[in-house]
Design an enzyme around this catalytic site. Sequence first.
Site, PDB file in Angstrom:
ATOM      1  N   HIS A   1       0.881  -1.241   0.208  1.00  0.00           N
ATOM      2  CA  HIS A   1      -0.008  -0.064  -0.009  1.00  0.00           C
ATOM      3  C   HIS A   1       0.868   1.281  -0.035  1.00  0.00           C
ATOM      4  O   HIS A   1       1.508   1.693   1.032  1.00  0.00           O
ATOM      5  CB  HIS A   1      -0.834  -0.095   1.156  1.00  0.00           C
ATOM      6  CG  HIS A   1      -1.771   1.099   1.360  1.00  0.00           C
ATOM      7  ND1 HIS A   1      -2.940   1.143   1.641  1.00  0.00           N
ATOM      8  CD2 HIS A   1      -1.700   2.570   1.202  1.00  0.00           C
ATOM      9  CE1 HIS A   1      -3.695   2.363   1.535  1.00  0.00           C
ATOM     10  NE2 HIS A   1      -2.794   3.251   1.293  1.00  0.00           N
TER      11      HIS A   1
ATOM     12  N   LEU B   1      -4.840   9.329   7.725  1.00  0.00           N
ATOM     13  CA  LEU B   1      -6.197   8.665   7.764  1.00  0.00           C
ATOM     14  C   LEU B   1      -5.877   7.208   7.612  1.00  0.00           C
ATOM     15  O   LEU B   1      -5.321   7.080   6.510  1.00  0.00           O
ATOM     16  CB  LEU B   1      -7.372   9.383   6.928  1.00  0.00           C
ATOM     17  CG  LEU B   1      -7.765  10.765   7.586  1.00  0.00           C
ATOM     18  CD1 LEU B   1      -8.691  11.607   6.503  1.00  0.00           C
ATOM     19  CD2 LEU B   1      -8.365  10.605   8.655  1.00  0.00           C
TER      20      LEU B   1
ATOM     21  N   HIS C   1       1.546   5.412  -1.916  1.00  0.00           N
ATOM     22  CA  HIS C   1       1.058   6.541  -2.464  1.00  0.00           C
ATOM     23  C   HIS C   1       2.296   7.112  -3.448  1.00  0.00           C
ATOM     24  O   HIS C   1       3.035   7.510  -2.622  1.00  0.00           O
ATOM     25  CB  HIS C   1       0.413   7.572  -1.894  1.00  0.00           C
ATOM     26  CG  HIS C   1      -1.084   7.149  -1.246  1.00  0.00           C
ATOM     27  ND1 HIS C   1      -2.126   7.188  -1.777  1.00  0.00           N
ATOM     28  CD2 HIS C   1      -1.044   6.592   0.128  1.00  0.00           C
ATOM     29  CE1 HIS C   1      -3.143   6.648  -1.013  1.00  0.00           C
ATOM     30  NE2 HIS C   1      -2.458   6.302   0.142  1.00  0.00           N
ATOM     31  N   LEU C   2       2.542   6.701  -4.749  1.00  0.00           N
ATOM     32  CA  LEU C   2       3.534   7.327  -5.462  1.00  0.00           C
ATOM     33  C   LEU C   2       3.283   8.772  -6.181  1.00  0.00           C
ATOM     34  O   LEU C   2       4.273   9.230  -6.540  1.00  0.00           O
ATOM     35  CB  LEU C   2       3.911   6.386  -6.573  1.00  0.00           C
ATOM     36  CG  LEU C   2       4.644   5.009  -5.810  1.00  0.00           C
ATOM     37  CD1 LEU C   2       4.597   4.209  -7.133  1.00  0.00           C
ATOM     38  CD2 LEU C   2       5.747   5.321  -4.852  1.00  0.00           C
ATOM     39  N   ARG C   3       1.963   9.103  -6.298  1.00  0.00           N
ATOM     40  CA  ARG C   3       1.433  10.451  -6.729  1.00  0.00           C
ATOM     41  C   ARG C   3       1.824  10.290  -8.337  1.00  0.00           C
ATOM     42  O   ARG C   3       2.007   9.413  -9.042  1.00  0.00           O
ATOM     43  CB  ARG C   3       2.038  11.679  -6.253  1.00  0.00           C
ATOM     44  CG  ARG C   3       2.058  11.445  -4.700  1.00  0.00           C
ATOM     45  CD  ARG C   3       0.469  11.495  -4.153  1.00  0.00           C
ATOM     46  NE  ARG C   3       0.380  11.800  -2.781  1.00  0.00           N
ATOM     47  CZ  ARG C   3      -0.580  11.511  -1.992  1.00  0.00           C
ATOM     48  NH1 ARG C   3      -1.681  10.615  -2.448  1.00  0.00           N
ATOM     49  NH2 ARG C   3      -0.464  11.716  -0.778  1.00  0.00           N
TER      50      ARG C   3
ATOM     51  N   ALA D   1      -4.171  14.930   4.964  1.00  0.00           N
ATOM     52  CA  ALA D   1      -3.685  13.709   5.741  1.00  0.00           C
ATOM     53  C   ALA D   1      -2.826  13.063   4.960  1.00  0.00           C
ATOM     54  O   ALA D   1      -2.873  13.124   3.815  1.00  0.00           O
ATOM     55  CB  ALA D   1      -5.110  13.063   5.917  1.00  0.00           C
TER      56      ALA D   1
ATOM     57  N   ASP E   1       1.404   2.595   3.370  1.00  0.00           N
ATOM     58  CA  ASP E   1       0.646   3.886   3.344  1.00  0.00           C
ATOM     59  C   ASP E   1       1.559   5.315   3.368  1.00  0.00           C
ATOM     60  O   ASP E   1       1.089   6.245   3.685  1.00  0.00           O
ATOM     61  CB  ASP E   1      -0.622   3.987   4.282  1.00  0.00           C
ATOM     62  CG  ASP E   1      -1.548   4.940   3.918  1.00  0.00           C
ATOM     63  OD1 ASP E   1      -1.649   5.364   2.705  1.00  0.00           O
ATOM     64  OD2 ASP E   1      -2.329   5.575   4.822  1.00  0.00           O
TER      65      ASP E   1
ATOM     66  N   HIS F   1      -4.350  -0.309   5.985  1.00  0.00           N
ATOM     67  CA  HIS F   1      -3.962   0.439   7.193  1.00  0.00           C
ATOM     68  C   HIS F   1      -4.796   0.241   8.319  1.00  0.00           C
ATOM     69  O   HIS F   1      -5.506   1.318   8.917  1.00  0.00           O
ATOM     70  CB  HIS F   1      -3.931   2.077   6.685  1.00  0.00           C
ATOM     71  CG  HIS F   1      -4.744   2.476   5.811  1.00  0.00           C
ATOM     72  ND1 HIS F   1      -6.261   2.482   6.117  1.00  0.00           N
ATOM     73  CD2 HIS F   1      -4.628   3.146   4.716  1.00  0.00           C
ATOM     74  CE1 HIS F   1      -6.769   3.005   5.144  1.00  0.00           C
ATOM     75  NE2 HIS F   1      -5.997   3.583   4.282  1.00  0.00           N
TER      76      HIS F   1
ATOM     77  N   HIS G   1     -10.521   1.303   2.228  1.00  0.00           N
ATOM     78  CA  HIS G   1     -10.403   2.287   3.237  1.00  0.00           C
ATOM     79  C   HIS G   1     -11.487   1.890   4.133  1.00  0.00           C
ATOM     80  O   HIS G   1     -12.562   2.556   3.930  1.00  0.00           O
ATOM     81  CB  HIS G   1     -10.341   3.798   2.526  1.00  0.00           C
ATOM     82  CG  HIS G   1     -10.055   4.737   3.405  1.00  0.00           C
ATOM     83  ND1 HIS G   1      -8.710   5.207   3.610  1.00  0.00           N
ATOM     84  CD2 HIS G   1     -10.720   5.042   4.641  1.00  0.00           C
ATOM     85  CE1 HIS G   1      -8.490   6.158   4.634  1.00  0.00           C
ATOM     86  NE2 HIS G   1      -9.904   5.998   5.311  1.00  0.00           N
TER      87      HIS G   1
ATOM     88  N   LYS H   1      -9.748  -0.776  -5.384  1.00  0.00           N
ATOM     89  CA  LYS H   1     -10.011  -0.055  -4.252  1.00  0.00           C
ATOM     90  C   LYS H   1     -11.218   0.472  -3.916  1.00  0.00           C
ATOM     91  O   LYS H   1     -11.662   1.386  -4.729  1.00  0.00           O
ATOM     92  CB  LYS H   1      -8.874   1.014  -4.101  1.00  0.00           C
ATOM     93  CG  LYS H   1      -8.517   1.784  -2.772  1.00  0.00           C
ATOM     94  CD  LYS H   1      -7.918   1.002  -1.533  1.00  0.00           C
ATOM     95  CE  LYS H   1      -8.153   2.018  -0.241  1.00  0.00           C
ATOM     96  NZ  LYS H   1      -6.916   3.013  -0.144  1.00  0.00           N
TER      97      LYS H   1
ATOM     98  N   ASN I   1      -5.477   6.905  -6.073  1.00  0.00           N
ATOM     99  CA  ASN I   1      -6.049   8.125  -5.854  1.00  0.00           C
ATOM    100  C   ASN I   1      -5.526   9.581  -6.291  1.00  0.00           C
ATOM    101  O   ASN I   1      -5.293  10.542  -5.681  1.00  0.00           O
ATOM    102  CB  ASN I   1      -6.625   8.400  -4.263  1.00  0.00           C
ATOM    103  CG  ASN I   1      -5.275   8.382  -3.311  1.00  0.00           C
ATOM    104  OD1 ASN I   1      -4.285   7.971  -3.665  1.00  0.00           O
ATOM    105  ND2 ASN I   1      -5.332   8.885  -2.266  1.00  0.00           N
TER     106      ASN I   1
HETATM  107  C1  NCD Z   1      -3.710   9.304   1.747  1.00  0.00           C
HETATM  108  C2  NCD Z   1      -3.152  10.074   0.891  1.00  0.00           C
HETATM  109  O1  NCD Z   1      -2.500  11.270   1.129  1.00  0.00           O
HETATM  110  O2  NCD Z   1      -3.538   9.953  -0.507  1.00  0.00           O
HETATM  111  N1  NCD Z   1      -3.516   9.806   3.111  1.00  0.00           N
HETATM  112  C3  NCD Z   1      -3.503   9.473   4.498  1.00  0.00           C
HETATM  113  O3  NCD Z   1      -3.669   9.928   5.389  1.00  0.00           O
HETATM  114  N2  NCD Z   1      -3.468   8.037   4.431  1.00  0.00           N
HETATM  115  C4  NCD Z   1      -5.018   8.618   1.519  1.00  0.00           C
HETATM  116  C5  NCD Z   1      -5.249   7.230   2.234  1.00  0.00           C
HETATM  117  O4  NCD Z   1      -4.704   6.461   2.069  1.00  0.00           O
HETATM  118  O5  NCD Z   1      -6.322   7.423   3.034  1.00  0.00           O
HETATM  119 ZN    ZN Z   2      -3.399   5.047   1.751  1.00  0.00          ZN
END
Ligand code: NCD
Ligand code: ZN
Length: 345
Positions: free
Chosen positions: A14, A220, A16-18, A264, A248, A175, A137, A100, A42
């Site tokens: 899990h 989050l 986030h690489l953007r 978050a 995460d 998470h 989530h 997801k 996302n």
């Molecule tokens: C994540 C994000 O910034 O994309 N933020 C987070 O607080 N974990 C989104 C997510 O996984 O809930």
């Molecule tokens: Zn996440």
Amino acid sequence: MTDRITIRRPDDWHVHLRDGAMLAAVLPATAAQFARAIVMPNLVPPVRSAADARSYRDRILAALPQGADFTPLMVCYLTDETDASDLAAGIADGSFVAAKLYPSGATTNSHAGVTDVRRIDGALAVLAKTGAPLLVHGEVTDHAIDVFDREAVFLDRVLAPLLARHHGLRVVMEHATTREAVAFVRAHAPRVAATITAHHLIINRNALFQGGLRPHHYCLPVAKREVHRLALREAAISGEAAFFLGTDSAPHPVSDKEMDCGCAGIFTALAAMELYTEVFAEEGRLDRLESFASLNGPAFYRLPPNEARVTLERRQWTLPKLHKVAGGSGVVPFRAGDEVGWALA
Ligand code: NCD
Ligand code: ZN
């Protein structure tokens, strides 16, 4: 005292690489630590179709440093309008590994998410049939529910009925942050598994208010009470197949974190394996690190574990105060400016 440990190369289930400059800035850290990663969809706009997933995967591969050995595993962002046949085709041709569920409004870039799980019955039927996992989530979005209770309420109100309705469905509770989630996963294993972040093993909710308001400890689901952190530690070091590594790691520009309504997300990618190793060493359970980081995840995803090995050694190093991003304000990493007791050899 063990000062070195060699394990199979781990994966991050899990992250986030953007995209764009942020992707270029954060990908090298994840690719150096992990062989594969489940890449969260996302983005704005989200990764909703198999074609979106292929083009995002191409952008990630193009941003990889020379010689990196890293495979991104792509995820479909479910919406009320998800086309079940596109999801099925994407799973069949390897464009998608999972899908997801973001309840609409639950977290960063989730507004396009699902407003009612009954609207995605077609997509869930595809997942149940193919065995591709549903990643959740797991928080309700009902503002009447206290933010610290939203995960526990989700289990009863949404996840339990969902599992009862879709028999073949396999679910990763992403998470996990509560002892209720740990108990739920155990009660429903092997159908249900959970990822656990490094930061939820390290901080409890007091960290959000340590000497003042601490935006870089806000994510989050939000960190909970100490009893929950201890339950997560016990689950992670248990060696049980249902619990595995998912950082995460969620980078945001410092300018979006340090403001009156900050985003978050906690950015752990610079030291993810080092932080997990520190936790397992503190618990005297380095012997279970490999199951958690390198074996349980692939087994749940029905993929082979990695053949390569990595070594972690006891050695102090200091995390930077800021991780630079071209053209942006940079990202403050978790434990910025602090020491970590383990390093990748
Ligand atoms: C994540 C994000 O910034 O994309 N933020 C987070 O607080 N974990 C989104 C997510 O996984 O809930
Ligand atoms: Zn996440």
